[in-house]
Design an enzyme around this catalytic site. Sequence first.
Site, PDB file in Angstrom:
ATOM      1  N   PHE A   1       0.856  -1.191   0.000  1.00 14.39           N
ATOM      2  CA  PHE A   1       0.000   0.000   0.000  1.00 14.39           C
ATOM      3  C   PHE A   1       0.888   1.236   0.000  1.00 14.39           C
ATOM      4  CE2 PHE A   1      -2.321   3.615   1.538  1.00 14.39           C
ATOM      5  CZ  PHE A   1      -3.469   3.539   0.777  1.00 14.39           C
TER       6      PHE A   1
ATOM      7  N   ASP B   1       9.214   2.965   2.186  1.00 15.65           N
ATOM      8  CA  ASP B   1       8.016   3.762   2.473  1.00 15.65           C
ATOM      9  C   ASP B   1       7.709   3.593   3.964  1.00 15.65           C
ATOM     10  OD1 ASP B   1       5.508   4.811   2.903  1.00 15.65           O
ATOM     11  OD2 ASP B   1       4.584   3.930   1.114  1.00 15.65           O
TER      12      ASP B   1
ATOM     13  N   LYS C   1       2.314  11.211   7.331  1.00 14.12           N
ATOM     14  CA  LYS C   1       1.467  10.952   8.499  1.00 14.12           C
ATOM     15  C   LYS C   1       1.930  11.667   9.771  1.00 14.12           C
ATOM     16  CE  LYS C   1      -1.188   7.202   6.700  1.00 14.12           C
ATOM     17  NZ  LYS C   1      -0.847   6.083   5.840  1.00 14.12           N
TER      18      LYS C   1
HETATM   19  C1  LIG Z   1      -1.011   6.130   4.364  1.00 10.29           C
HETATM   20  C2  LIG Z   1       0.069   5.573   3.523  1.00 10.29           C
HETATM   21  C3  LIG Z   1       0.389   6.132   2.272  1.00 10.29           C
HETATM   22  C4  LIG Z   1      -0.426   7.233   1.639  1.00 10.29           C
HETATM   23  O1  LIG Z   1      -0.496   8.388   2.407  1.00 10.29           O
HETATM   24  P1  LIG Z   1      -1.669   9.458   2.125  1.00 10.29           P
HETATM   25  O2  LIG Z   1      -1.311  10.614   3.017  1.00 10.29           O
HETATM   26  O3  LIG Z   1      -2.956   8.789   2.510  1.00 10.29           O
HETATM   27  O4  LIG Z   1      -1.623   9.786   0.685  1.00 10.29           O
HETATM   28  C5  LIG Z   1       1.463   5.609   1.585  1.00 10.29           C
HETATM   29  N1  LIG Z   1       2.187   4.602   2.080  1.00 10.29           N
HETATM   30  C6  LIG Z   1       1.912   4.028   3.271  1.00 10.29           C
HETATM   31  C7  LIG Z   1       2.768   2.924   3.769  1.00 10.29           C
HETATM   32  C8  LIG Z   1       0.832   4.482   4.029  1.00 10.29           C
HETATM   33  O5  LIG Z   1       0.533   3.892   5.173  1.00 10.29           O
END
Ligand SMILES: *Cc1c(COP(=O)(O)O)cnc(C)c1O
Length: 401
Positions: free
Chosen positions: A140, A225, A254
């Site tokens: 994700f 990520d 985040k």
């Molecule tokens: C939440 C998330 C994203 C995307 O972030 P948004 O601010 O919702 O665009 C990308 N990678 C990971 C691992 C995430 O948990």
Amino acid sequence: MTTKEYIDLEEKYGAHNYHPLDVVITKGERVWVYDVEGKKYLDFLSAYSAVNQGHCHPRIINALKTQAEKITLTSRAFRNDQLPLLEKEICELTGYEKILPMNSGAEAVETAIKTARKWGYKIKGIEKDKAEIIVCSNNFHGRTITIVSFSTEEQYRDGFGPFTPGFVVIPYNNIDALINAINKNTVAFLVEPIQGEAGIIIPDDGYLRKAFEVCKDANILFIADEIQTGLGRTGKLFAYEYEEIKPDILIVGKALSGGTYPVSAVLSSKEILGVFKPGDHGSTFGGNPLASAIARESLKVIIEEKLPEKSAELGKYFLDKLKTIKSKHIKEIRGKGLFIGIELLPEAGGARRFCEALKEEGLLCKETHENVIRLAPPLVIKKDEIDWAYERIKKILENLD
Ligand SMILES: *Cc1c(COP(=O)(O)O)cnc(C)c1O
């Protein structure tokens, strides 16, 4: 207005791209949130780990207010006096040489992809438009067209084609698959140190370390990520630290703003982020003074309140305790720090009904995929609050048919 009235409005006027629990929150403080009926809940999702510092952290809110009264947005056509300080502080904290600030997580992932491709063409010498990036199944990384182009989740892609080419999907936690997928056009391997949205999938010890070494040997970029796993969630500042590696590109988001404002960033070396020249890439809001002031304070709170250490200690305490629960529904409980998943057996009838029952007990959790209950409270949670949550989780897992 009542809960039902708010829900009816949202059902009527909002696009139905989410399926939230039926609780309408109006206020939050530290680990607690309050609904419009005055009922209090312990937040066990932390806005997908954006609120690691706790809701409305007084220091972060103060930084927000102070900066909001001075200046909020200059755009990067002009300079501002907050971004350079954020740049210096985050680079010193993480050991990276350079940062490129953005807003949402998905934008930072897009930025990392653009960085890797440009690095491939400019530095590695890949033939024009041939660059390939290797990603993992069940990943994700966000919701843009390019990012869902390499999702393996049918629903994330359905109806959104045509997709962006240049991605190769391999199984997660499989080094041979990585080795076999690399070819002369490969520029990067993009990976989550723990797959959060997939259901808290933790790879074998050593996997990331080996993957990093494979990337080094092949001269391809290792991109982590850490939008969800980073900034203390797993018991270290970054989850990659468990494997004593240093990703070539690190993506954060985040909790970089403590949940107050969208702030994300890509961190890397001079050489790699040096591929950008003025005009190559940008964002109106990226690196704005309000975001920068908030991010500076959010990082200070994480370090000064020792949130990674707290996550490690309380996470272990909580995980050990959860493992004593005897329930016919549980398949596995796993976690690192306060990033914990309870995987239910397929015959348990899905995690959603457990989350709904927990909500009635005053605990807000969200099902992750069909069968996983994710437990990820703000890292400022106290031990007695973990015990409070534990009693409720135990009751529901043991008593629900
Ligand atoms: C939440 C998330 C994203 C995307 O972030 P948004 O601010 O919702 O665009 C990308 N990678 C990971 C691992 C995430 O948990």
